[in-house]
Write an enzyme that holds these catalytic residues in place. Structure first.
Site: not given
Ligand code: DQA
Length: 147
Positions: A10-11, A18, A23, A74, A77, A87, A98, A100, A102, A107, A111
């Site tokens: 998401p996002n 954003r 980011y 990624n 959140a 799962d 995994e 990210h 950031s 943070r 997170r």
């Molecule tokens: C994120 C870090 C998460 O905490 C955040 O909700 C994101 C982006 C990152 O790529 O740094 O949406 O996964």
């Protein structure tokens, strides 16, 4: 040829717009283009998926079973609270890295914890779009060792 799917949650479709201070200014497409070029150099096939919906992400993880050799994820959140995504990774047993953009550990407290991390090979965080480059390299090296 190894097949890798890059799943963004998401996002992450809002990258570039954003919170660019956190980011970066690249769009998701810019990052995917870089990863596509890197995948060519590494000799792996790459697919991309993005969704803002937990169930759709789970369906894509399930679809990786028998389809993809590795997953770079990624989860946005969802990283911090989706036991369902955790799962799903456990269920399919497809090696997952995994990533990210950031440094989630530097943070807000919510997170700091990833509920997904324990089901992955490892986590890369804090290097902006380079986290994806490092993630792909790490995943490909891991798969090379397995075969
Ligand atoms: C994120 C870090 C998460 O905490 C955040 O909700 C994101 C982006 C990152 O790529 O740094 O949406 O996964």
């Amino acid at each position: 040829m190894k097949r890798i799917v890059v799943i963004n949650g998401p996002n992450l479709n809002m990258l570039g717009i954003r919170e660019p201070g956190i980011y970066g200014t690249l769009s998701l497409k810019d990052i995917e283009d870089k990863i596509r070029r890197q995948a060519e150099e590494l000799g792996v096939s790459i697919a991309f998926y993005q969704s803002n919906h937990e169930g759709d992400i789970i369906d894509r993880i399930h679809a990786a079973m028998g389809e993809d050799d590795g997953i770079m994820l990624n989860a946005g959140a969802f990283t911090h609270y989706s036991y369902a995504i955790r799962d799903a990774i456990n269920a399919v047993k497809v090696p997952t890295v995994e990533v990210h953009l950031s440094n989630i550990h530097a943070r807000e407290a919510f997170r700091h914890h990833s509920v997904i991390a324990a089901e992955t090979i490892g986590q890369i965080a804090g290097f902006g779009e380079v986290s994806y480059e490092l993630g792909l390299l790490a995943l490909v090296r891991h798969l090379d060792k397995q075969t």
